[in-house]
Motif scaffolding. Structure first.
Motif, mmCIF file in Angstrom:
data_model
loop_
_atom_site.group_PDB
_atom_site.id
_atom_site.type_symbol
_atom_site.label_atom_id
_atom_site.label_comp_id
_atom_site.label_asym_id
_atom_site.label_seq_id
_atom_site.Cartn_x
_atom_site.Cartn_y
_atom_site.Cartn_z
ATOM 1 N N CYS A 155 0.844 -1.186 0.000
ATOM 2 C CA CYS A 155 0.000 0.000 0.000
ATOM 3 C C CYS A 155 0.884 1.242 0.000
ATOM 4 N N GLU B 95 -0.467 -4.467 2.916
ATOM 5 C CA GLU B 95 -1.863 -4.063 3.087
ATOM 6 C C GLU B 95 -2.539 -4.691 4.307
ATOM 7 N N HIS C 150 -6.343 0.050 4.457
ATOM 8 C CA HIS C 150 -7.687 0.091 3.879
ATOM 9 C C HIS C 150 -8.696 0.643 4.883
#
Length: 394
Positions: A121, A134, A152
């Motif tokens: 990410c 991530e 996220h």
């Protein structure tokens, strides 16, 4: 501090976890530093987790000097060394007052993990950019507690990323006029030899290829100016058996002043070329294998490896400001000084922009701006090479 963008990228070969004295956050068993085995497991916590190896963090070494190192460099240089610290943050709740406190925390372990088939990410917000796997966590402040969330989660729930706004104060080694600077504190002794007066390249001692080991305050000021110019507009090149240190600019008078700084700090004679019609610039050139190696060690070679040395953080604020001005003269623009207190230099009201493709250099610069309490924003487009810092007017 809102996340502006999150981009998934292909995984890198390694990522890193940093362990410190941070009770209650977590514990990692597979550590590098042998001191961990002597302590109780529950007294260790994760300071930084699953960041990619090119990311940079500030380190306080055993000499009490600041270094900006990538995780890969940190692992290779200090994996078996005790007493190394990095910046961390804690949340204090006392007498109804809640605040984030930044502090230097000792590193108790460095774990390097092989990563395969993991997406990375790339997270951008106003004050910076980071890259992590991530599924691993970043810190946020929520309901008066520090919490771990995935990248996220931050984007989905519009959370603020934490940022260290305040650099803990420490004594600056070169803030006093009577303090001598010693090159040996900042050079790799596998490359250089020295005695009580000079430094030279190992196995290459002679009267013309040595450098004064110690610098006075005036000589250090000149060295700082040279470093600012080199970081912005300089390069080092090899031409067969010749080694060249070169700074290019279209301002001939500026280069003439720099030539004098080289004479003061390095006791060497540089040569100023005629104007190069192709790009309308002049070259200030110094031929010296020793100077080539000194600047490669202190400031990096090539645009992607540019950096500046840790002793810049040990200077007084006025000298640091002059260093910034020299950098901006070379590779930035729009320096404006709106306010200046008669008795005390004020950092309020400054505005400039600086662009580089060196992640190390932009990390060095952002730490210096925080040390000077200059507000700034950092822009980076994932997939692009450029990093841009713009200061904001307070």
């Amino acid at each position: 501090r809102k996340v502006k963008e999150l981009v998934l990228e292909d995984g890198t070969k390694f990522n890193f976890k940093i362990i410190g004295n941070n009770p209650g956050v977590g514990y990692c068993k597979d550590l590098i530093m042998p001191t961990v085995a002597k302590e109780k497991p529950d007294c260790f916590g994760v300071l930084l987790d699953s960041l990619t190896e090119e990311r940079c963090i500030p380190i306080l070494n055993k000499r009490n000097d600041i270094e900006i190192l990538s995780f890969g460099e940190l692992y290779n240089k200090y994996k078996f060394v005790e007493g190394i610290k990095t910046l961390s943050v804690r949340y204090e709740k006392e007498k109804g007052a809640h605040k984030l406190v930044s502090e230097w925390k000792e590193i108790k372990g460095i774990e390097r993990r092989f990563v395969e088939n993991h997406k990375i990410c790339n997270i951008s917000q106003k004050y910076g950019n980071t890259r992590t796997t991530e599924k691993h966590s970043l810190k946020i402040l929520e309901s008066d507690e520090l919490k771990d969330v995935t990248p996220h989660d931050i984007l989905k729930n519009n959370k603020d990323l934490l940022r260290i706004d305040y650099i803990p104060a420490k004594e600056r080694k070169y803030a006093k006029d009577n303090k001598y600077f010693d090159f040996i504190d900042y050079l790799n002794l596998n490359i250089f030899d020295y005695d009580d007066k000079f430094i030279w390249l190992r196995n290459k001692y002679n009267s013309t290829s040595r450098l004064n080991r110690f610098l006075t305050s005036e000589e250090l000021q000149s060295l700082v100016t040279i470093i600012g110019a080199y970081v912005a507009e300089g390069c080092i090149n090899e031409y067969g058996s010749n080694y060249a240190f070169i700074i290019s600019n279209n301002d001939r008078d500026w280069l003439l002043k720099l030539k004098e700084d080289i004479r003061i700090a390095l006791k060497k004679e540089a040569f100023l070329s005629n104007k190069i019609e192709e790009n309308k610039t002049y070259n200030l050139t110094l031929f010296s294998e020793l100077i080539y190696n000194v600047f490669e060690e202190l400031c990096g070679k090539g645009s992607r490896q540019k950096k500046f040395p840790g002793f810049i953080y040990e200077l007084d604020e006025t000298t640091q400001i002059e260093f910034l001005k020299t950098m901006i003269k070379g590779d930035g623009h729009n320096w404006e000084e709106y306010k200046k207190d008669k008795n005390k230099f004020s950092n309020k009201g400054m505005r400039f922009s600086y662009t580089t493709i060196s992640l190390k250099l932009i990390s060095c610069l952002s730490y210096l701006l925080q040390q000077l309490r200059i507000q700034y924003s950092l822009g980076h487009v994932p997939g692009k090479e450029d990093y841009n810092i713009t200061s904001t007017i307070q």
